[in-house]
Design an enzyme around this catalytic site. Structure first.
Site, short mmCIF file in Angstrom:
data_model
loop_
_atom_site.label_atom_id
_atom_site.label_comp_id
_atom_site.label_asym_id
_atom_site.label_seq_id
_atom_site.Cartn_x
_atom_site.Cartn_y
_atom_site.Cartn_z
N TYR A 150 0.76 -1.16 -0.06
CA TYR A 150 0.05 -0.12 0.16
C TYR A 150 0.72 1.26 0.05
CZ TYR A 150 -3.49 3.45 1.37
OH TYR A 150 -4.17 4.78 1.27
N LYS A 175 4.18 9.46 9.33
CA LYS A 175 3.93 9.02 10.58
C LYS A 175 4.80 9.58 11.83
CE LYS A 175 1.01 5.84 8.89
NZ LYS A 175 -0.54 5.77 8.90
N ASP A 203 9.33 2.33 0.72
CA ASP A 203 8.23 3.20 1.54
C ASP A 203 8.03 2.73 2.90
OD1 ASP A 203 5.75 4.05 2.46
OD2 ASP A 203 4.30 3.44 0.71
#
Length: 447
Positions: A142, A265, A236
């Site tokens: 994702y 994050k 990622d």
């Protein structure tokens, strides 16, 4: 538990918010409980119910809901000086220097506002830098809500199609999706189309699909193929960054250095953030030093930069990773022991401060030499042939059982887990050994 107030608020939300939520993963059955505030390792909902929190904002809350004093002071100081300026600030330079000093692949960064924005910009940069259009991604990986990576393999494995309505087929034509951990598949793709591939974009660990660890040598294979064919390797690390591998991130843990890294994050300390990092030779192709357009009004927002910078500095100055990783290992090992006794077909996954239980459907022949602190993809493990190695393996698990039964049971015991089988769960510095024991007792009851 009484959820009357949450139900009332959700009913109102359905009239003004699509699906009653602002992110699809929040739409739990029969309706989500509405959070009023956080308190250390807990959240309290609108009805006053208290939950031990392992969602942790889907990763960024390394310290739980009460950030260290130096982080809170930095946030308040920068917020009081003005919300934003539309011009450079010293704190964004400080933050970039800190990240570049610790992450192996990073010499230079461009801060953006989300993980999605980071991966969009990284793909654009890779295509411009190599002069090629094709991107390789992992099935089940994702990379945010962007057209180039919201794809899935069709009936013909060589054909990739959009995974959401609203994305033209022409976008998917430039993306190849291969199974994670399948060395033969990625080698075949490079043999056939290596001179077309701008980049391989992968999470070091599939962290949105049940936490799937790489098999030994897989990332080294990706690194070698990219080097041989002039393609870029993009990690990622929006989820794994500063969660796995400490300040060096997952790339430091695995000893494989990508060409570009995307972040999010934790580097924003709980505020919206993203970043693209890599060698100056590549990153300087962004405007204004290069020709690859990238810009954003809120990029490098001073409050976010201050929060993220102090977040990482605190981790560097204290034994935060030792504490959270030890708790993570205790939790995974404890769940593994419970599963061995009550649900031997389930697989405990995760590393460092991340964890999950995948409701796999096959039990191993024996538990001797079984991974104790989360699946490590060891060939000597009795479960090696049946543990999840791809996104498809996790998707084949008993996902409905997680959502309809297990998650509900844990919620009623005051334990808040991510609401589906796929999303990662996180331990924070605010959690205690007593919290871990409470959670394990709840697992025994729910399983």
């Amino acid at each position: 538990m009484n959820h009357d107030r949450s139900r009332e608020l959700y009913d109102r939300a359905l009239s003004v918010l699509a699906g009653g939520v602002n992110s699809s993963v929040r739409a739990t059955r029969p309706y989500p409980f509405v959070i009023e505030r956080g308190d250390g390792a807990h959240v309290i909902d609108a009805d006053g119910n208290r939950y031990l929190d392992y969602v942790m904002g889907y990763g960024p809350l390394l310290y739980g809901h009460d950030a260290p004093e130096q982080v809170q002071s930095a946030i308040q100081r920068h917020a009081s000086q003005g919300p934003m300026y539309g011009g450079p600030t010293e704190i964004e330079v400080d933050h970039a220097e800190f990240v570049a000093r610790h992450v192996p692949s990073v010499e230079m960064l461009r801060f953006v506002n989300s993980g999605t924005e980071a991966t969009v910009s990284a793909v654009r940069l890779a295509r411009a830098y190599t002069g090629r259009d094709t991107i390789v991604v992992m099935q089940g990986g994702y990379h945010g809500a962007q057209e180039s990576t919201l794809v899935e393999a069709g009936d013909d494995p060589s054909h990739t199609r959009p995974s959401s309505p609203g994305i033209p087929e022409s976008f998917a034509e430039h993306t190849i999706a291969v199974p994670f951990n399948n060395e033969a598949a990625i080698r075949e793709v490079f043999e056939e189309r290596g001179d077309e591939i701008a980049a391989v974009l992968t999470e070091p660990i599939l962290a949105n699909y049940g936490i799937v660890m790489p098999v030994d040598g897989y990332h080294e294979t990706l690194r070698g193929l990219c080097d041989d064919h002039g393609s870029l390797l993009i990690f990622d690390e929006v989820i794994t960054g500063f969660r796995v591998g400490g300040l060096q991130c997952a790339q430091g843990k695995f000893g494989v250095t990508p060409d570009l890294t995307t972040f999010g994050k934790i580097i924003g300390g709980g505020f919206p953030v993203g970043a693209i990092g890599g060698p100056a030779e590549i990153v300087e192709h962004f405007t204004p030093s290069g020709d690859v357009f990238q810009s954003g009004t809120f990029s490098g927002h001073p409050v976010t930069m201050a929060a993220g910078n102090e977040y990482l500095r605190y981790a560097a100055e204290h034994d935060v990773y030792d504490h959270v990783n030890d708790l993570g290992d205790r939790l995974r090992s404890g769940i593994r022991d419970i599963c061995e006794d009550q649900a031997p077909e389930y697989t405990v996954v995760g590393t460092d401060s991340m964890f999950k239980t995948v409701f796999t459907r096959e039990a191993p022949g024996a538990f001797e030499n079984h991974c104790g602190g989360g699946c490590r993809q060891r060939e000597s493990c009795e479960r090696f042939e049946t543990c999840p190695k791809t996104g498809a393996d996790t998707a084949a698990a008993a996902t409905e059982r997680w959502e309809r039964v297990f998650w509900q049971e844990m919620k009623e015991q005051g334990i808040w887990l991510t609401a589906n089988q796929f999303e990662s769960q996180f331990v924070s510095d605010a959690h205690t050994e007593a919290d871990i024991e409470e959670t394990l007792e709840a697992y025994k009851e729910a399983l």
